[in-house]
Design a protein around this motif. Structure first.
Motif, short mmCIF file in Angstrom:
data_model
loop_
_atom_site.label_atom_id
_atom_site.label_comp_id
_atom_site.label_asym_id
_atom_site.label_seq_id
_atom_site.Cartn_x
_atom_site.Cartn_y
_atom_site.Cartn_z
N PHE A 1 7.59 -21.38 -5.41
CA PHE A 1 8.11 -20.04 -5.14
C PHE A 1 8.75 -19.45 -6.39
CE2 PHE A 1 11.74 -17.38 -4.04
CZ PHE A 1 11.11 -16.38 -3.32
N SER A 2 9.60 -20.24 -7.03
CA SER A 2 10.25 -19.78 -8.26
C SER A 2 9.23 -19.40 -9.31
CB SER A 2 11.18 -20.88 -8.80
OG SER A 2 12.13 -21.26 -7.84
N TYR A 3 8.23 -20.24 -9.44
CA TYR A 3 7.21 -20.06 -10.46
C TYR A 3 6.34 -18.83 -10.18
CZ TYR A 3 3.41 -21.69 -13.55
OH TYR A 3 2.48 -21.81 -14.53
N ALA A 4 6.03 -18.61 -8.89
CA ALA A 4 5.12 -17.53 -8.52
C ALA A 4 5.82 -16.19 -8.35
CB ALA A 4 4.41 -17.89 -7.20
N LEU A 5 7.14 -16.20 -8.37
CA LEU A 5 7.88 -14.95 -8.23
C LEU A 5 7.97 -14.20 -9.55
CD1 LEU A 5 9.66 -12.99 -6.62
CD2 LEU A 5 11.62 -14.47 -7.18
N GLY A 6 8.54 -14.86 -10.56
CA GLY A 6 8.73 -14.21 -11.85
C GLY A 6 9.98 -13.35 -11.85
N SER A 7 10.44 -13.02 -13.05
CA SER A 7 11.63 -12.20 -13.20
C SER A 7 11.42 -10.85 -12.53
CB SER A 7 11.94 -12.01 -14.69
OG SER A 7 13.03 -11.15 -14.86
N LYS A 8 12.30 -10.52 -11.59
CA LYS A 8 12.23 -9.27 -10.84
C LYS A 8 10.86 -9.07 -10.19
CE LYS A 8 15.69 -7.07 -13.76
NZ LYS A 8 16.03 -5.93 -14.65
N GLY A 9 10.24 -10.18 -9.80
CA GLY A 9 8.95 -10.11 -9.11
C GLY A 9 7.77 -9.86 -10.02
N SER A 10 7.92 -10.07 -11.33
CA SER A 10 6.87 -9.68 -12.27
C SER A 10 5.57 -10.45 -12.06
CB SER A 10 7.36 -9.87 -13.72
OG SER A 10 7.72 -11.22 -13.96
N THR A 11 5.66 -11.76 -11.77
CA THR A 11 4.44 -12.54 -11.59
C THR A 11 3.73 -12.15 -10.30
OG1 THR A 11 5.44 -14.36 -12.83
CG2 THR A 11 3.49 -14.86 -11.53
N ARG A 12 4.50 -11.97 -9.25
CA ARG A 12 3.90 -11.50 -7.99
C ARG A 12 3.19 -10.17 -8.17
NH1 ARG A 12 5.19 -7.70 -4.64
NH2 ARG A 12 7.22 -7.34 -5.61
N LYS A 13 3.84 -9.24 -8.85
CA LYS A 13 3.25 -7.92 -9.06
C LYS A 13 1.99 -8.01 -9.93
CE LYS A 13 7.76 -5.67 -8.72
NZ LYS A 13 8.86 -5.01 -9.46
#
Length: 237
Positions: A58-70
């Protein structure tokens, strides 16, 4: 509004509520969706799929301020939101397949390299990069490649098959649902290859080296986008 922004807004609200009140929309590995009013069901193959994420993933796939998810959402053309520890993929069948594939490949990079069979895919461009230039393309801890992704709306990584010893090249895979975005990323990478050749012809000017840190190098890659403090305010400010 149309179906896509409605579904995106719905999942964003569910994400915010679940973050403040765990268990409201998620029961175990199940996403609890509300009743649909007439006309809001979408087309037959439009639905939401889910994938459970561990805390580390989850941490890895989220990214800073959701950047990786986006980034994954933009590249795949799929609505991607995290409701609790469920990654939600909303769209038609092709969108959801791309979104889930990209997420699986991203997570796999935490523990090793990733090789993809691209033969039957229509969302990828492969570019052969001289082995000596791969580190220059990816940059320190993958920063250069992330800028390419951000500037082109793509998801890129080096093919886990490694170096072609005969050609002395490695493949960089460029993924996006949008052909124009894939072409844009390829042009950027080709320009950077030429830039690196020019640098080598001129010789180093101060410093030098430092380009061999790879995008999938675990030395710092797990921290590349993530700050847990950013999660609370990533989409709600």
């Amino acid at each position: 509004g149309t179906l896509r922004p409605r579904r995106g807004a719905e999942l964003k609200v569910m994400s915010a509520v679940e973050h403040k009140h765990p268990g409201h929309f998620v029961r175990g590995e199940t996403l609890l969706e509300g009743h649909r009013i007439n006309g809001d069901a979408g087309e037959e193959d439009w639905r939401t799929d889910t994938m459970v994420l561990t805390d580390e993933n989850f941490s890895y796939a989220l990214g800073s301020k959701g950047s990786t998810r986006k980034k994954l959402a933009k590249a795949s053309g799929c609505i991607i939101e995290y409701v609790g520890r469920l990654a939600c993929f909303c769209g038609d069948r092709k969108d959801r397949r791309r979104g889930k594939d990209y997420m699986k490949w991203l997570i796999a990079q935490r523990t090793g390299s990733v090789s993809v069979d691209t033969e039957d895919r229509d969302d990828v461009l492969a570019i052969d990069v001289p082995t000596d230039s791969v580190g220059f393309i990816t940059g320190y801890r993958g920063e250069s490649l992330r800028r390419i992704e951000a500037g082109s709306g793509t998801f890129c990584f080096t093919d886990g098959q490694g170096e072609d010893k005969e050609k002395r090249t490695e493949r960089v895979l460029i993924f996006s649902h949008d052909e124009l975005n894939r072409r844009k990323a390829r042009r950027i990478i080709e320009d950077k290859i030429e830039e690196h050749k020019d640098i080598n012809r001129r010789g180093p000017r101060g410093g030098g080296g430092g380009y061999r840190d790879r995008y999938d190098d675990r030395r710092g890659y797990d921290r590349r986008d993530y700050d847990r403090r950013d999660y609370d305010r990533r989409d709600y400010d």
